[in-house]
Design a protein around this motif. Sequence first.
Motif, PDB file in Angstrom:
ATOM      1  N   VAL A   1       4.020  11.901   1.552  1.00 19.34           N
ATOM      2  CA  VAL A   1       4.145  12.738   2.674  1.00 19.34           C
ATOM      3  C   VAL A   1       3.795  14.177   2.245  1.00 19.34           C
ATOM      4  CG1 VAL A   1       5.506  13.546   4.817  1.00 19.34           C
ATOM      5  CG2 VAL A   1       5.927  11.262   3.535  1.00 19.34           C
ATOM      6  N   PHE A   2       3.050  14.762   3.290  1.00 19.60           N
ATOM      7  CA  PHE A   2       2.253  16.288   3.159  1.00 19.60           C
ATOM      8  C   PHE A   2       3.039  17.165   4.139  1.00 19.60           C
ATOM      9  CE2 PHE A   2      -0.601  13.796   0.569  1.00 19.60           C
ATOM     10  CZ  PHE A   2      -0.982  14.863  -0.572  1.00 19.60           C
ATOM     11  N   HIS A   3       3.525  18.276   3.868  1.00 19.21           N
ATOM     12  CA  HIS A   3       4.358  19.083   4.844  1.00 19.21           C
ATOM     13  C   HIS A   3       3.230  19.851   5.683  1.00 19.21           C
ATOM     14  CE1 HIS A   3       8.200  19.519   2.680  1.00 19.21           C
ATOM     15  NE2 HIS A   3       7.351  18.624   1.717  1.00 19.21           N
ATOM     16  N   ARG A   4       3.554  20.480   6.681  1.00 13.90           N
ATOM     17  CA  ARG A   4       3.040  21.072   7.595  1.00 13.90           C
ATOM     18  C   ARG A   4       3.759  22.517   7.677  1.00 13.90           C
ATOM     19  NH1 ARG A   4      -0.020  19.295  13.139  1.00 13.90           N
ATOM     20  NH2 ARG A   4      -1.388  18.811  11.367  1.00 13.90           N
ATOM     21  N   ASN A   5       3.029  23.656   7.766  1.00 18.77           N
ATOM     22  CA  ASN A   5       3.591  25.014   7.615  1.00 18.77           C
ATOM     23  C   ASN A   5       4.493  25.077   8.922  1.00 18.77           C
ATOM     24  OD1 ASN A   5       4.075  27.502   7.205  1.00 18.77           O
ATOM     25  ND2 ASN A   5       2.211  28.395   7.962  1.00 18.77           N
ATOM     26  N   GLY A   6       5.674  25.869   8.602  1.00 24.54           N
ATOM     27  CA  GLY A   6       6.559  25.918   9.914  1.00 24.54           C
ATOM     28  C   GLY A   6       7.208  25.008  10.202  1.00 24.54           C
TER      29      GLY A   6
ATOM     30  N   ALA B   1       0.813  -1.096  -0.082  1.00 27.14           N
ATOM     31  CA  ALA B   1       0.036  -0.023  -0.054  1.00 27.14           C
ATOM     32  C   ALA B   1       0.974   1.403  -0.059  1.00 27.14           C
ATOM     33  CB  ALA B   1      -1.064   0.140   1.318  1.00 27.14           C
ATOM     34  N   THR B   2       0.185   2.475  -0.594  1.00 32.29           N
ATOM     35  CA  THR B   2       0.868   3.631  -0.313  1.00 32.29           C
ATOM     36  C   THR B   2       0.071   4.410   0.615  1.00 32.29           C
ATOM     37  OG1 THR B   2       1.483   3.948  -2.553  1.00 32.29           O
ATOM     38  CG2 THR B   2       1.470   5.814  -1.157  1.00 32.29           C
ATOM     39  N   PHE B   3       0.581   4.567   1.899  1.00 31.69           N
ATOM     40  CA  PHE B   3      -0.080   5.654   2.971  1.00 31.69           C
ATOM     41  C   PHE B   3       0.090   7.118   2.835  1.00 31.69           C
ATOM     42  CE2 PHE B   3       1.038   1.075   5.029  1.00 31.69           C
ATOM     43  CZ  PHE B   3      -0.356   0.724   5.436  1.00 31.69           C
ATOM     44  N   ILE B   4      -1.174   7.729   3.010  1.00 34.36           N
ATOM     45  CA  ILE B   4      -0.783   9.194   2.819  1.00 34.36           C
ATOM     46  C   ILE B   4      -0.783   9.685   4.195  1.00 34.36           C
ATOM     47  CG2 ILE B   4      -2.132  11.281   2.064  1.00 34.36           C
ATOM     48  CD1 ILE B   4      -3.602   9.530  -0.137  1.00 34.36           C
ATOM     49  N   ILE B   5       0.343  10.344   4.322  1.00 34.63           N
ATOM     50  CA  ILE B   5       0.604  10.856   6.009  1.00 34.63           C
ATOM     51  C   ILE B   5       1.122  12.177   5.717  1.00 34.63           C
ATOM     52  CG2 ILE B   5       0.939   8.438   6.793  1.00 34.63           C
ATOM     53  CD1 ILE B   5       4.190   9.156   6.804  1.00 34.63           C
ATOM     54  N   GLY B   6       0.917  13.081   7.175  1.00 37.52           N
ATOM     55  CA  GLY B   6       1.322  14.258   7.276  1.00 37.52           C
ATOM     56  C   GLY B   6       2.477  14.405   8.005  1.00 37.52           C
ATOM     57  N   TYR B   7       3.211  15.582   8.024  1.00 34.45           N
ATOM     58  CA  TYR B   7       4.353  15.752   8.449  1.00 34.45           C
ATOM     59  C   TYR B   7       4.626  15.275  10.063  1.00 34.45           C
ATOM     60  CZ  TYR B   7       7.579  18.221  11.677  1.00 34.45           C
ATOM     61  OH  TYR B   7       8.577  18.643  12.700  1.00 34.45           O
ATOM     62  N   ASP B   8       3.667  15.275  10.840  1.00 28.55           N
ATOM     63  CA  ASP B   8       3.502  14.993  12.124  1.00 28.55           C
ATOM     64  C   ASP B   8       3.619  13.435  12.219  1.00 28.55           C
ATOM     65  OD1 ASP B   8       1.075  15.256  11.232  1.00 28.55           O
ATOM     66  OD2 ASP B   8       0.193  15.648  13.164  1.00 28.55           O
TER      67      ASP B   8
END
Length: 140
Positions: free
Chosen positions: A98-103, A65-72
């Motif tokens: 992986v998606f970034h989170r601002n800052g 699978a490909t998991f979609i996750i955020g920065y944290d």
Amino acid sequence: KVTVEISVSNVDKPRADFIDIKKRIESFQHTYPNPENYFAPQTNVNVVLTDAPLFKDKVKLFKNATFIIGYDTYSRLDKSIRNGETDFEDLEGVKFLVFHRNGYEINKNSELSLLCEFVPHEIYYDTHARSSTKIRNGKI
């Protein structure tokens, strides 16, 4: 094709109850557009409920699978690998988008990064420091 996995157990949060799970499922109906009528809610989103709070548990259920996750989530998983709590080999066969989170800066030099594709800031950048918990609770 997207399948949404919702774990009733989470390492950082209390166990999800029926009301929370229902809210999460309903939120996906509005997140993914209906291909037949863009303005109508999506009703055929694949949702799988698990009791797999850790990625080493999820990998056993969702091979290749490909998991979609955020920065944290990326940062927690990276730390878990560096601390020896998760074996890198336990993640064999999966990928992460992986998606970034601002800052925040993402450590792209880690072993985990070998399994990842990072969404460039030009495509998506969380300028509002959104949290999935805040979104579900209607605070964003």
